[in-house]
Design a protein around this motif. Structure first.
Motif, PDB file in Angstrom:
ATOM      1  N   TRP A   1     -12.354   4.538  -5.588  1.00  0.00           N
ATOM      2  CA  TRP A   1     -11.154   4.841  -6.212  1.00  0.00           C
ATOM      3  C   TRP A   1      -9.922   4.209  -5.506  1.00  0.00           C
ATOM      4  CZ3 TRP A   1      -6.680   7.672  -4.961  1.00  0.00           C
ATOM      5  CH2 TRP A   1      -5.782   7.885  -5.776  1.00  0.00           C
TER       6      TRP A   1
ATOM      7  N   ILE B   1       0.843  -1.139   0.042  1.00  0.00           N
ATOM      8  CA  ILE B   1       0.044  -0.006   0.027  1.00  0.00           C
ATOM      9  C   ILE B   1       0.687   1.188   0.056  1.00  0.00           C
ATOM     10  CG2 ILE B   1      -1.397   1.402   1.511  1.00  0.00           C
ATOM     11  CD1 ILE B   1      -3.086  -1.184   2.245  1.00  0.00           C
ATOM     12  N   LYS B   2       0.786   2.122  -0.968  1.00  0.00           N
ATOM     13  CA  LYS B   2       1.395   3.461  -0.876  1.00  0.00           C
ATOM     14  C   LYS B   2       0.269   4.397  -0.586  1.00  0.00           C
ATOM     15  CE  LYS B   2       5.392   2.711  -2.776  1.00  0.00           C
ATOM     16  NZ  LYS B   2       6.626   2.830  -1.845  1.00  0.00           N
ATOM     17  N   HIS B   3       0.532   4.781   0.738  1.00  0.00           N
ATOM     18  CA  HIS B   3      -0.554   5.601   1.487  1.00  0.00           C
ATOM     19  C   HIS B   3      -1.386   6.575   0.437  1.00  0.00           C
ATOM     20  CE1 HIS B   3      -2.599   7.565   4.927  1.00  0.00           C
ATOM     21  NE2 HIS B   3      -1.817   8.739   4.596  1.00  0.00           N
ATOM     22  N   LYS B   4      -2.585   6.662   0.512  1.00  0.00           N
ATOM     23  CA  LYS B   4      -3.449   7.624  -0.132  1.00  0.00           C
ATOM     24  C   LYS B   4      -3.784   7.085  -1.636  1.00  0.00           C
ATOM     25  CE  LYS B   4      -2.539  11.446   2.822  1.00  0.00           C
ATOM     26  NZ  LYS B   4      -1.823  12.831   2.546  1.00  0.00           N
ATOM     27  N   TYR B   5      -2.897   6.057  -1.984  1.00  0.00           N
ATOM     28  CA  TYR B   5      -3.053   5.499  -3.629  1.00  0.00           C
ATOM     29  C   TYR B   5      -3.746   4.311  -3.593  1.00  0.00           C
ATOM     30  CZ  TYR B   5       0.314   9.263  -4.970  1.00  0.00           C
ATOM     31  OH  TYR B   5       0.681  10.439  -5.266  1.00  0.00           O
ATOM     32  N   HIS B   6      -3.366   3.211  -2.919  1.00  0.00           N
ATOM     33  CA  HIS B   6      -3.756   1.807  -2.946  1.00  0.00           C
ATOM     34  C   HIS B   6      -4.754   1.632  -1.694  1.00  0.00           C
ATOM     35  CE1 HIS B   6       0.239   1.691  -4.831  1.00  0.00           C
ATOM     36  NE2 HIS B   6      -0.782   1.582  -5.779  1.00  0.00           N
TER      37      HIS B   6
ATOM     38  N   GLU C   1       5.168  11.459   2.386  1.00  0.00           N
ATOM     39  CA  GLU C   1       4.308  10.591   3.030  1.00  0.00           C
ATOM     40  C   GLU C   1       4.958   9.755   4.437  1.00  0.00           C
ATOM     41  OE1 GLU C   1       1.101  10.639   2.427  1.00  0.00           O
ATOM     42  OE2 GLU C   1       1.173  11.610   0.534  1.00  0.00           O
TER      43      GLU C   1
ATOM     44  N   ASN D   1      -7.529   1.191  -7.498  1.00  0.00           N
ATOM     45  CA  ASN D   1      -6.184   1.186  -7.273  1.00  0.00           C
ATOM     46  C   ASN D   1      -5.389   0.165  -6.879  1.00  0.00           C
ATOM     47  OD1 ASN D   1      -6.181   3.488  -8.689  1.00  0.00           O
ATOM     48  ND2 ASN D   1      -5.835   4.970  -7.031  1.00  0.00           N
TER      49      ASN D   1
ATOM     50  N   LEU E   1      -2.868   3.999   5.234  1.00  0.00           N
ATOM     51  CA  LEU E   1      -1.943   3.283   6.185  1.00  0.00           C
ATOM     52  C   LEU E   1      -2.103   4.081   7.740  1.00  0.00           C
ATOM     53  CD1 LEU E   1       1.640   3.146   4.228  1.00  0.00           C
ATOM     54  CD2 LEU E   1      -0.246   1.215   4.934  1.00  0.00           C
TER      55      LEU E   1
ATOM     56  N   HIS F   1       3.464   2.613 -11.591  1.00  0.00           N
ATOM     57  CA  HIS F   1       2.320   3.301 -11.054  1.00  0.00           C
ATOM     58  C   HIS F   1       1.615   4.055 -12.213  1.00  0.00           C
ATOM     59  CE1 HIS F   1       4.436   2.925  -7.217  1.00  0.00           C
ATOM     60  NE2 HIS F   1       3.173   2.420  -6.810  1.00  0.00           N
TER      61      HIS F   1
ATOM     62  N   TYR G   1       7.745  10.591  -2.629  1.00  0.00           N
ATOM     63  CA  TYR G   1       6.651   9.975  -1.855  1.00  0.00           C
ATOM     64  C   TYR G   1       7.129   9.779  -0.538  1.00  0.00           C
ATOM     65  CZ  TYR G   1       4.036   6.139  -0.070  1.00  0.00           C
ATOM     66  OH  TYR G   1       2.963   5.593   0.719  1.00  0.00           O
TER      67      TYR G   1
ATOM     68  N   GLU H   1      -6.013  -3.033  -9.151  1.00  0.00           N
ATOM     69  CA  GLU H   1      -4.703  -2.924 -10.202  1.00  0.00           C
ATOM     70  C   GLU H   1      -3.312  -3.350  -9.628  1.00  0.00           C
ATOM     71  OE1 GLU H   1      -5.695  -3.122 -13.086  1.00  0.00           O
ATOM     72  OE2 GLU H   1      -3.674  -2.472 -13.897  1.00  0.00           O
ATOM     73  N   HIS H   2      -3.023  -2.913  -8.458  1.00  0.00           N
ATOM     74  CA  HIS H   2      -1.691  -3.068  -8.029  1.00  0.00           C
ATOM     75  C   HIS H   2      -1.421  -4.549  -7.670  1.00  0.00           C
ATOM     76  CE1 HIS H   2       1.818  -1.493  -5.986  1.00  0.00           C
ATOM     77  NE2 HIS H   2       1.301  -1.751  -4.851  1.00  0.00           N
TER      78      HIS H   2
ATOM     79  N   TYR I   1      -0.648   3.130 -14.031  1.00  0.00           N
ATOM     80  CA  TYR I   1      -2.196   3.138 -14.161  1.00  0.00           C
ATOM     81  C   TYR I   1      -2.895   4.036 -13.259  1.00  0.00           C
ATOM     82  CZ  TYR I   1      -1.367   0.550  -9.679  1.00  0.00           C
ATOM     83  OH  TYR I   1      -1.018   0.223  -8.651  1.00  0.00           O
ATOM     84  N   LEU I   2      -2.090   4.766 -12.333  1.00  0.00           N
ATOM     85  CA  LEU I   2      -2.568   5.732 -11.276  1.00  0.00           C
ATOM     86  C   LEU I   2      -2.853   7.140 -11.928  1.00  0.00           C
ATOM     87  CD1 LEU I   2      -1.043   4.837  -7.935  1.00  0.00           C
ATOM     88  CD2 LEU I   2      -3.316   4.318  -8.772  1.00  0.00           C
TER      89      LEU I   2
END
Lengths: 405, 223
Positions: free
Chosen positions: A367, A336-341, B71, A371, A344, B54, B67, A374-375, B56-57
């Motif tokens: 959303w 998990i990339k925070h706020k993307y997938h 983050e 994501n 955290l 990434h 990042y 797809e990840h 696809y994002l």
């Protein structure tokens, strides 16, 4: 068991084509996996899937299991714990049992394949065959050794150094060792009972069986009842969320009868949740379809672990397109990339806030879920795992950073 | 009628196996130190391959360093600076490395309190790199029609290889499409337009569309 072509609809024909192409480059090479058990445990589960797939795409593959008595496995359990950072006292006699059993296995089990793939520390002594056979050896370490007890790791390191390369599941699990190290994450099988698509009525049926309504959003954590999974923390977070959103909590985990500590934790969780009809504590036997259905019925999936291995329950949740709120520990940060997938968190308050955010913002939740799926499709399915193994095998014959096939 | 090239454009694809370098950073000082000395392949991994992973994002995360700083360390200002480093501006990994190092070191010099920032245990920055495996696909193009047709069908990995990897990691002067269009077809103006393509600020399919727009657009203007 699914055939390789059946994955094409999920990952695309190109991916399966690439697997066959890589397998062609391995023509004439044989691969031998060795571990310590044929059934039970994550390693055997992976090999039971991986070995038939390797054979199907044309890689000459065999799988052998070492033999060991009760005393041997008592020592290997201690070694396993010490590698995880738990203080364990392994006596010289116990080390003797470990190395003697290893030597005996080495005499009885010829590791004559071109590539020998040793899983975890139990069969590590077999590497004494390497010098005479002049073949390639890979060590797959499935455990997090970053905080290992040095008195236990040092004797193993002498053997690890003899391998051509080592493979770890997450960057944070490795430590600096004088051997080339690859990163190969675990994977899930999208066609297995735990991950395959289910019909809406199948999901409803499972909810009904456990007395859960689909009228209110469901927050779920799937884990065995273990303090390191922080089930009490999940209930605390749920209570904070419930002040704002009418919802229910499902804590689902496997049978705890053989683990005294988990019985205690389960009891504590039951007491802590007593009187709240929106909290469902499900002590479930191994039932992959039921777990699958509960995950699919959820509005949010939580994994509020205090420590974690790779965290395949997170992978499963992401694959089902669910928004995930999980602690930033272990392999979860790889997924998990925070706020993307997903989101955290580091505390009960952080978890509660994140759960509220996704429950109150369905578009944002969708959303994140999209994501996340797809990840996983790109990075954590069994086809990627298979591809990485093939690439690792090929890399044993070339030292360059760019290899032309 | 479009010109036929004697040497076709062969579409290659690429796969990566991730390798651990054994180096990690918990603070900005450690990040800067490793950035200065780490293998160029690792800089490549955390910029280009991170972007590729990434694609696809939308919007996609900028690069791994930005990042982590934003983050994990929670340092938005430096994170923004690192995000804004335009990797298309650099013709070598050495120059790109310098851009990241000077941004981090510059921020530390200007704002000494940044030295106290530290990643929580387990969220350190791990420097990775990759072994790349390059192989030909069965797609070939002899002219612009065939190039457009293949661009519609080829995997994003292949497009990625010819745009990113060929230029920076294999140190070719421009991307492979631009190079072939100029040298095999003599289409200089088109080559310049392809070379100017910014593949870093859009999704993978967005890059494909942009490429097709340039290649197909040529016919529209000629007609």
């Amino acid at each position: 068991m699914a055939k390789i072509e059946e994955y094409e609809t999920i990952v695309g024909k190109g991916v399966v084509h690439e697997l066959r192409l890589l397998a062609e480059r391995l023509q004439g090479k044989s691969v031998q996996h060795v571990n310590s058990t044929a059934v039970g445990g994550g390693v055997a589960e992976i090999l039971n899937r991986m070995v038939p797939l390797l054979r199907e795409i044309g890689v000459d593959t065999r799988w052998d299991v070492i033999k060991g008595g009760e005393q041997f496995f008592q020592v290997t359990k201690k070694i396993h714990n010490a590698l995880h950072g738990v203080e364990e006292d392994i006596t010289p006699e116990q080390w003797d049992i470990f190395w003697e059993t290893g030597k005996r296995n080495s005499e009885e089990l010829p590791c004559a394949a071109d590539i020998v793939f040793i899983h975890d520390p139990q069969p590590i002594a077999l590497v004494n065959q390497k010098e005479a056979r002049r073949n390639k050896w890979l060590w797959r370490c499935h455990v997090d050794i970053s905080r290992s007890q040095s008195a236990v790791f040092e004797p193993l390191l002498d053997r690890v150094k003899q391998f051509d390369a080592a493979v770890f599941s997450a960057p944070a699990f490795a430590k600096r060792i004088p051997v080339r190290q690859f990163l190969i994450a675990p994977s899930l099988d999208p066609l297995s009972d735990k991950n395959k698509e289910l019909r809406a009525n199948e999901v409803e049926e499972v909810l009904g069986k456990y007395g859960i309504t689909s009228e209110k959003p469901i927050i779920t954590q799937v884990s065995r009842f273990d303090r390191l999974k922080d089930p009490v923390g999940v209930i605390e977070a749920f209570r904070k969320v419930k002040r704002h959103v009418d919802c229910q909590l499902v804590l689902a985990g496997g049978s705890a009868s053989d683990d005294p500590e988990s019985v205690e934790v389960l009891e504590q969780v039951k007491q802590f949740s007593e009187g709240d009809r929106d909290i469902h504590i499900l002590l479930m036997p191994q039932n992959d379809i039921h777990i699958n259905a509960l995950q699919r019925a959820s509005a949010v999936i939580v994994q509020k672990s205090l420590r974690e291995g790779f965290g395949l329950t997170v992978t499963e949740a992401l694959w089902k397109g669910k928004p995930v709120v999980a602690s930033a520990v272990g392999g979860i940060t790889v997924q998990i990339k925070h706020k993307y997938h997903g989101l955290l968190c580091h505390s009960v308050d952080g978890a509660a806030l994140a759960i509220r955010q996704v429950l109150q913002n369905p578009e944002y939740a969708n959303w994140l879920g999209g994501n996340g799926r797809e990840h996983v499709r790109r990075n954590f399915l069994v086809t990627r795992h298979l591809r990485d193994y093939l690439l690792a095998f090929l890399s044993l014959y070339k030292a360059e950073d760019i290899i032309y096939l | 009628m479009t010109k036929k090239a004697e040497e076709p454009f062969v579409f290659y694809s690429i796969l990566h196996l991730v390798e651990l370098t054994g180096h990690s950073a918990a603070t900005l000082q450690e990040l800067a130190e490793h950035l200065r000395s780490i293998d160029g392949g690792s800089i490549y991994f955390h910029t280009h391959q991170f972007v590729k992973q990434h694609l696809y994002l939308t919007p996609e995360p900028p690069n791994d360093f930005a990042y982590w700083v934003t983050e994990v360390l929670g340092e938005d200002r430096l994170g923004e600076t690192l995000s804004a480093i335009d990797v298309t501006d650099y013709s070598s990994l050495g120059a790109m490395r310098e851009a990241f190092v000077s941004s981090v070191e510059g921020a530390l010099a200007l704002r000494p309190r940044l030295k106290h920032l530290s990643a929580p245990e387990g969220e350190e920055f791990h420097f990775l790199k990759s072994v790349s495996f390059v192989f030909p696909t069965d797609l070939r193009a002899h002219d612009l029609d065939e190039l457009a047709d293949s661009l519609r069908r080829v995997s994003l990995d292949s497009i990625y290889f010819h745009l990113f990897e060929a230029r920076l990691r294999l140190e070719r002067p421009t991307n492979d499409f631009s190079n072939w269009v100029a040298n095999a077809l003599g289409e200089e103006a088109l080559a310049v337009r392809i070379a100017r393509l910014d593949p870093y600020s859009q999704s993978g399919e967005g890059i494909r569309k942009e490429l097709l727009k340039i290649v197909d657009g040529r016919f529209v203007r000629e007609a």
